[in-house]
Write a protein that holds these residues in place. Structure first.
Motif, PDB file in Angstrom:
ATOM      1  N   THR A 273      -2.554  13.246  -9.797  1.00  0.00           N
ATOM      2  CA  THR A 273      -3.620  13.401  -8.792  1.00  0.00           C
ATOM      3  C   THR A 273      -3.232  12.905  -7.404  1.00  0.00           C
ATOM      4  O   THR A 273      -3.917  13.210  -6.439  1.00  0.00           O
ATOM      5  CB  THR A 273      -4.884  12.638  -9.237  1.00  0.00           C
ATOM      6  N   HIS A 274      -2.175  12.121  -7.288  1.00  0.00           N
ATOM      7  CA  HIS A 274      -1.778  11.509  -6.019  1.00  0.00           C
ATOM      8  C   HIS A 274      -0.370  11.969  -5.627  1.00  0.00           C
ATOM      9  O   HIS A 274       0.509  12.039  -6.490  1.00  0.00           O
ATOM     10  CB  HIS A 274      -1.746   9.986  -6.146  1.00  0.00           C
ATOM     11  N   THR A 275      -0.164  12.209  -4.336  1.00  0.00           N
ATOM     12  CA  THR A 275       1.150  12.560  -3.809  1.00  0.00           C
ATOM     13  C   THR A 275       1.484  11.617  -2.671  1.00  0.00           C
ATOM     14  O   THR A 275       0.748  11.565  -1.669  1.00  0.00           O
ATOM     15  CB  THR A 275       1.177  14.015  -3.302  1.00  0.00           C
ATOM     16  N   ALA A 276       2.558  10.878  -2.807  1.00  0.00           N
ATOM     17  CA  ALA A 276       2.964   9.923  -1.767  1.00  0.00           C
ATOM     18  C   ALA A 276       3.566  10.662  -0.582  1.00  0.00           C
ATOM     19  O   ALA A 276       4.177  11.720  -0.739  1.00  0.00           O
ATOM     20  CB  ALA A 276       3.975   8.927  -2.327  1.00  0.00           C
TER      21      ALA A 276
ATOM     22  N   GLN B 158      -5.700  14.599  -4.522  1.00  0.00           N
ATOM     23  CA  GLN B 158      -6.428  15.857  -4.664  1.00  0.00           C
ATOM     24  C   GLN B 158      -6.633  16.510  -3.299  1.00  0.00           C
ATOM     25  O   GLN B 158      -7.701  17.009  -2.986  1.00  0.00           O
ATOM     26  CB  GLN B 158      -7.746  15.643  -5.400  1.00  0.00           C
ATOM     27  N   GLY B 159      -5.574  16.480  -2.487  1.00  0.00           N
ATOM     28  CA  GLY B 159      -5.568  17.174  -1.201  1.00  0.00           C
ATOM     29  C   GLY B 159      -6.138  16.406  -0.029  1.00  0.00           C
ATOM     30  O   GLY B 159      -6.048  16.857   1.110  1.00  0.00           O
ATOM     31  N   GLU B 160      -6.725  15.246  -0.239  1.00  0.00           N
ATOM     32  CA  GLU B 160      -7.327  14.436   0.828  1.00  0.00           C
ATOM     33  C   GLU B 160      -6.427  13.252   1.155  1.00  0.00           C
ATOM     34  O   GLU B 160      -5.779  12.699   0.271  1.00  0.00           O
ATOM     35  CB  GLU B 160      -8.698  13.903   0.390  1.00  0.00           C
ATOM     36  N   SER B 161      -6.411  12.827   2.429  1.00  0.00           N
ATOM     37  CA  SER B 161      -5.672  11.620   2.795  1.00  0.00           C
ATOM     38  C   SER B 161      -6.199  10.447   1.977  1.00  0.00           C
ATOM     39  O   SER B 161      -7.411  10.305   1.802  1.00  0.00           O
ATOM     40  CB  SER B 161      -5.849  11.312   4.282  1.00  0.00           C
TER      41      SER B 161
ATOM     42  N   THR C 103       0.832  -1.189   0.000  1.00  0.00           N
ATOM     43  CA  THR C 103       0.000   0.000   0.000  1.00  0.00           C
ATOM     44  C   THR C 103       0.869   1.241   0.000  1.00  0.00           C
ATOM     45  O   THR C 103       1.833   1.333   0.754  1.00  0.00           O
ATOM     46  CB  THR C 103      -0.919   0.008   1.245  1.00  0.00           C
ATOM     47  N   GLY C 104       0.525   2.169  -0.853  1.00  0.00           N
ATOM     48  CA  GLY C 104       1.145   3.488  -0.850  1.00  0.00           C
ATOM     49  C   GLY C 104       0.167   4.449  -0.194  1.00  0.00           C
ATOM     50  O   GLY C 104      -1.046   4.272  -0.303  1.00  0.00           O
TER      51      GLY C 104
END
Length: 162
Positions: A64-67, A12-15, A6-7
């Protein structure tokens, strides 16, 4: 039987959390939450699967995703297990005959929709202009007069609903 982990980070700013999956010896990202079959397209009220998030590379998921910086994830560059590549639905150029035949064939098969992507933004914009803006999509829909569409500007995807 798949190797995965899992990453986590934000989308979009949400956990949010998503998966890193090893397929055919290469790493890909999969976000089953955003590809959920219970997702309802608010424009059309349809339940649909969003295949954009199945077999993504790093470049695509980072749109759209930031780790989280606490977890080092590999740079995913492979494309072979990307859903659109595997299904032959990723196009480098817009060829009206090729896309028109795709629309015709899926509509004739009884499918209620078809989604395809473009690797090139100009090709995507041209497809949208020709098919939707100029209403040429109707030429490939066997007399149907009630057709709708949705588009994904971020991932240059078009969905045609019959």
């Amino acid at each position: 039987g798949l190797e995965c982990t899992t990453g986590a980070g934000t989308a979009q700013g949400e956990s949010h959390a998503w998966d890193l999956v090893r397929m055919e010896g290469e790493y890909y990202y999969v976000d089953p939450t955003w590809g959920d079959t219970n997702f309802t397209d608010p424009q059309n009220g349809r339940n649909q699967v969003n295949y954009v998030y199945f077999g993504m590379n790093t470049q695509d998921i980072e749109k759209t995703h930031t780790a989280n910086s606490t977890m080092e994830l590999p740079d995913c560059t492979a494309q072979n297990c990307n859903y659109y590549v595997r299904e032959g639905l990723l196009y480098d150029v817009f060829d009206e005959d090729v896309i028109g035949n795709l629309i015709w064939d899926t509509q004739q098969s009884g499918a209620g929709e078809v989604t395809f992507r473009f690797s090139d933004r100009d090709a995507y914009e041209t497809a949208k202009r020709v098919l939707i803006g100029e209403n040429k999509v109707f030429e490939y829909c066997d007399g149907k007069s009630n057709i709708s569409y949705s588009d994904d500007e971020t991932y240059t995807a078009l969905t045609i609903y019959y």
